[in-house]
Design a protein around this motif. Sequence first.
Motif, PDB file in Angstrom:
ATOM      1  N   ASN A 156      77.828 -48.989  24.193  1.00 29.44           N
ATOM      2  CA  ASN A 156      78.752 -48.202  25.014  1.00 29.44           C
ATOM      3  C   ASN A 156      78.054 -47.415  26.126  1.00 29.44           C
ATOM      4  O   ASN A 156      78.556 -46.386  26.566  1.00 29.44           O
ATOM      5  N   VAL A 157      76.906 -47.900  26.584  1.00 28.65           N
ATOM      6  CA  VAL A 157      76.213 -47.167  27.638  1.00 28.65           C
ATOM      7  C   VAL A 157      76.826 -47.483  28.996  1.00 28.65           C
ATOM      8  O   VAL A 157      77.617 -48.409  29.150  1.00 28.65           O
ATOM      9  N   ALA A 158      76.447 -46.678  29.983  1.00 26.98           N
ATOM     10  CA  ALA A 158      76.953 -46.854  31.347  1.00 26.98           C
ATOM     11  C   ALA A 158      76.108 -47.895  32.076  1.00 26.98           C
ATOM     12  O   ALA A 158      74.886 -47.768  32.158  1.00 26.98           O
ATOM     13  N   ARG A 159      76.791 -48.905  32.588  1.00 22.75           N
ATOM     14  CA  ARG A 159      76.072 -49.978  33.292  1.00 22.75           C
ATOM     15  C   ARG A 159      75.275 -49.426  34.471  1.00 22.75           C
ATOM     16  O   ARG A 159      74.155 -49.881  34.740  1.00 22.75           O
ATOM     17  N   SER A 160      75.817 -48.436  35.161  1.00 23.79           N
ATOM     18  CA  SER A 160      75.144 -47.878  36.330  1.00 23.79           C
ATOM     19  C   SER A 160      73.857 -47.156  35.964  1.00 23.79           C
ATOM     20  O   SER A 160      73.029 -46.883  36.844  1.00 23.79           O
ATOM     21  N   HIS A 161      73.668 -46.850  34.678  1.00 28.16           N
ATOM     22  CA  HIS A 161      72.504 -46.065  34.254  1.00 28.16           C
ATOM     23  C   HIS A 161      71.470 -46.904  33.502  1.00 28.16           C
ATOM     24  O   HIS A 161      70.407 -46.391  33.137  1.00 28.16           O
ATOM     25  N   VAL A 162      71.771 -48.185  33.265  1.00 29.77           N
ATOM     26  CA  VAL A 162      70.885 -49.008  32.438  1.00 29.77           C
ATOM     27  C   VAL A 162      69.497 -49.142  33.059  1.00 29.77           C
ATOM     28  O   VAL A 162      68.470 -48.998  32.374  1.00 29.77           O
ATOM     29  N   ILE A 215      76.368 -57.983  24.241  1.00 32.29           N
ATOM     30  CA  ILE A 215      77.027 -58.239  22.965  1.00 32.29           C
ATOM     31  C   ILE A 215      78.472 -57.777  23.103  1.00 32.29           C
ATOM     32  O   ILE A 215      78.755 -56.581  23.099  1.00 32.29           O
ATOM     33  N   LEU A 216      79.386 -58.738  23.266  1.00 30.95           N
ATOM     34  CA  LEU A 216      80.781 -58.381  23.496  1.00 30.95           C
ATOM     35  C   LEU A 216      81.449 -58.018  22.172  1.00 30.95           C
ATOM     36  O   LEU A 216      81.296 -58.711  21.169  1.00 30.95           O
ATOM     37  N   VAL A 217      82.195 -56.913  22.210  1.00 31.39           N
ATOM     38  CA  VAL A 217      82.940 -56.421  21.048  1.00 31.39           C
ATOM     39  C   VAL A 217      84.422 -56.580  21.389  1.00 31.39           C
ATOM     40  O   VAL A 217      85.018 -55.714  22.023  1.00 31.39           O
ATOM     41  N   PRO A 218      85.033 -57.714  21.022  1.00 30.18           N
ATOM     42  CA  PRO A 218      86.359 -58.035  21.554  1.00 30.18           C
ATOM     43  C   PRO A 218      87.502 -57.309  20.849  1.00 30.18           C
ATOM     44  O   PRO A 218      87.490 -57.124  19.629  1.00 30.18           O
ATOM     45  N   SER A 219      88.468 -56.900  21.640  1.00 30.40           N
ATOM     46  CA  SER A 219      89.763 -56.410  21.169  1.00 30.40           C
ATOM     47  C   SER A 219      90.833 -57.101  21.993  1.00 30.40           C
ATOM     48  O   SER A 219      90.555 -57.636  23.075  1.00 30.40           O
ATOM     49  N   SER A 220      92.060 -57.062  21.486  1.00 26.81           N
ATOM     50  CA  SER A 220      93.173 -57.695  22.191  1.00 26.81           C
ATOM     51  C   SER A 220      94.240 -56.660  22.530  1.00 26.81           C
ATOM     52  O   SER A 220      94.495 -55.739  21.749  1.00 26.81           O
ATOM     53  N   ALA A 221      94.869 -56.838  23.671  1.00 24.57           N
ATOM     54  CA  ALA A 221      95.975 -55.962  24.061  1.00 24.57           C
ATOM     55  C   ALA A 221      97.283 -56.364  23.391  1.00 24.57           C
ATOM     56  O   ALA A 221      98.254 -55.606  23.441  1.00 24.57           O
ATOM     57  N   VAL A 222      97.311 -57.545  22.761  1.00 25.27           N
ATOM     58  CA  VAL A 222      98.575 -58.042  22.199  1.00 25.27           C
ATOM     59  C   VAL A 222      98.464 -58.478  20.738  1.00 25.27           C
ATOM     60  O   VAL A 222      99.432 -58.961  20.161  1.00 25.27           O
ATOM     61  N   ARG A 244      90.090 -47.470  25.859  1.00 20.23           N
ATOM     62  CA  ARG A 244      90.090 -46.013  25.683  1.00 20.23           C
ATOM     63  C   ARG A 244      90.229 -45.658  24.202  1.00 20.23           C
ATOM     64  O   ARG A 244      89.555 -44.752  23.706  1.00 20.23           O
ATOM     65  N   ARG A 245      91.095 -46.364  23.496  1.00 17.12           N
ATOM     66  CA  ARG A 245      91.232 -46.102  22.056  1.00 17.12           C
ATOM     67  C   ARG A 245      89.931 -46.428  21.330  1.00 17.12           C
ATOM     68  O   ARG A 245      89.516 -45.702  20.426  1.00 17.12           O
ATOM     69  N   THR A 246      89.293 -47.529  21.732  1.00 16.24           N
ATOM     70  CA  THR A 246      88.034 -47.912  21.093  1.00 16.24           C
ATOM     71  C   THR A 246      86.982 -46.819  21.223  1.00 16.24           C
ATOM     72  O   THR A 246      86.237 -46.546  20.277  1.00 16.24           O
ATOM     73  N   LEU A 247      86.915 -46.169  22.385  1.00 16.23           N
ATOM     74  CA  LEU A 247      85.876 -45.179  22.639  1.00 16.23           C
ATOM     75  C   LEU A 247      86.314 -43.745  22.372  1.00 16.23           C
ATOM     76  O   LEU A 247      85.509 -42.814  22.532  1.00 16.23           O
TER      77      LEU A 247
END
Length: 308
Positions: free
Chosen positions: A159-165, A281-288, A204-207
């Motif tokens: 969950n880090v910020a891509r702009s800061h990697v 490493i993708l952590v997938p969730s679904s909107a539906v 947003r719910r995930t984080l």
Amino acid sequence: MSPLALPAVSLAAVPGRRVATLELAKEIERRGFAGIYCASFGDAMGLCEALAFATERIPFGTSIANIYTRHVSDYALSASFIHEISGGRFRFGVGISHAAMNRHLGVKTGRPLSEMRDFVEGVRATPRAGEIPPIVVAALRRKMVALAGEIGQGVVFANVARSHVKESLTALPPSARNSDEFFVGNMIPTCISEDVKAAAAVNRRTLSGYVTLPNYRNYWKEAGYVDEMEAIERALEKRDRDAIPGLMSDAWLADTTLFGTPETVLEGLAAWREAGVTTPILVPSSAVGKMPQAFEELFALFESDAAR
């Protein structure tokens, strides 16, 4: 545009779905994904042991195993066993977790840097353990990143910020920073949907739990999101958790997760690699739907990308 190389994915050993999870792992391997990294939710070590038998070629590992929840020699023996029976496909990702979570387990978090160093040394010093797999250290801020480069064979973020990697990776010693063998991963919440607002709401719910953790808020302040984190801290002081999702800005969310249309997600994935994350490493969730639907959407994303 040529298809992107497939990323790694995250799996968890969810009670009631463990057999189905192993079948899913076989499908992930068949499709050519770069790896499977097992979340700390559930029994990550147990799931990795099962993956050693259920799969044949795909790299896998823990992301992460909490160093406080088992004795160091017990971890060493288990890690060596999985490493051996998998033919060297296992990476042992370890971390200190979070003080609040450790308190819930009745575990006291000590000095993170010295205790991580002691743990890694203890794993490698365990007698009659056998060959120890590559150790990947979970990190957020620069001191732990530097330690990962000193004592480990990789670093894994979440969950880090891509702009800061790129800034974070400057803390690595040159021997790690310039090595193709040094693992750099990041767990990225991912929701693919044409309904961009719905996908954003899922992430947003995930984080929403992570922003309540002081070490994450301190990291995100370091990454430039001071206003958002201070607003969240004020909401926490007032015990107004319902206000928190509205304080997680669109800019912050887009910098820490992947969401939206397939094209947007693929562009974001390429940007993560450009930032220096060699193993997203993708952590997938679904909107539906639930997790099976999330993986169907993920598979469809890369089928369509390959067809271009």
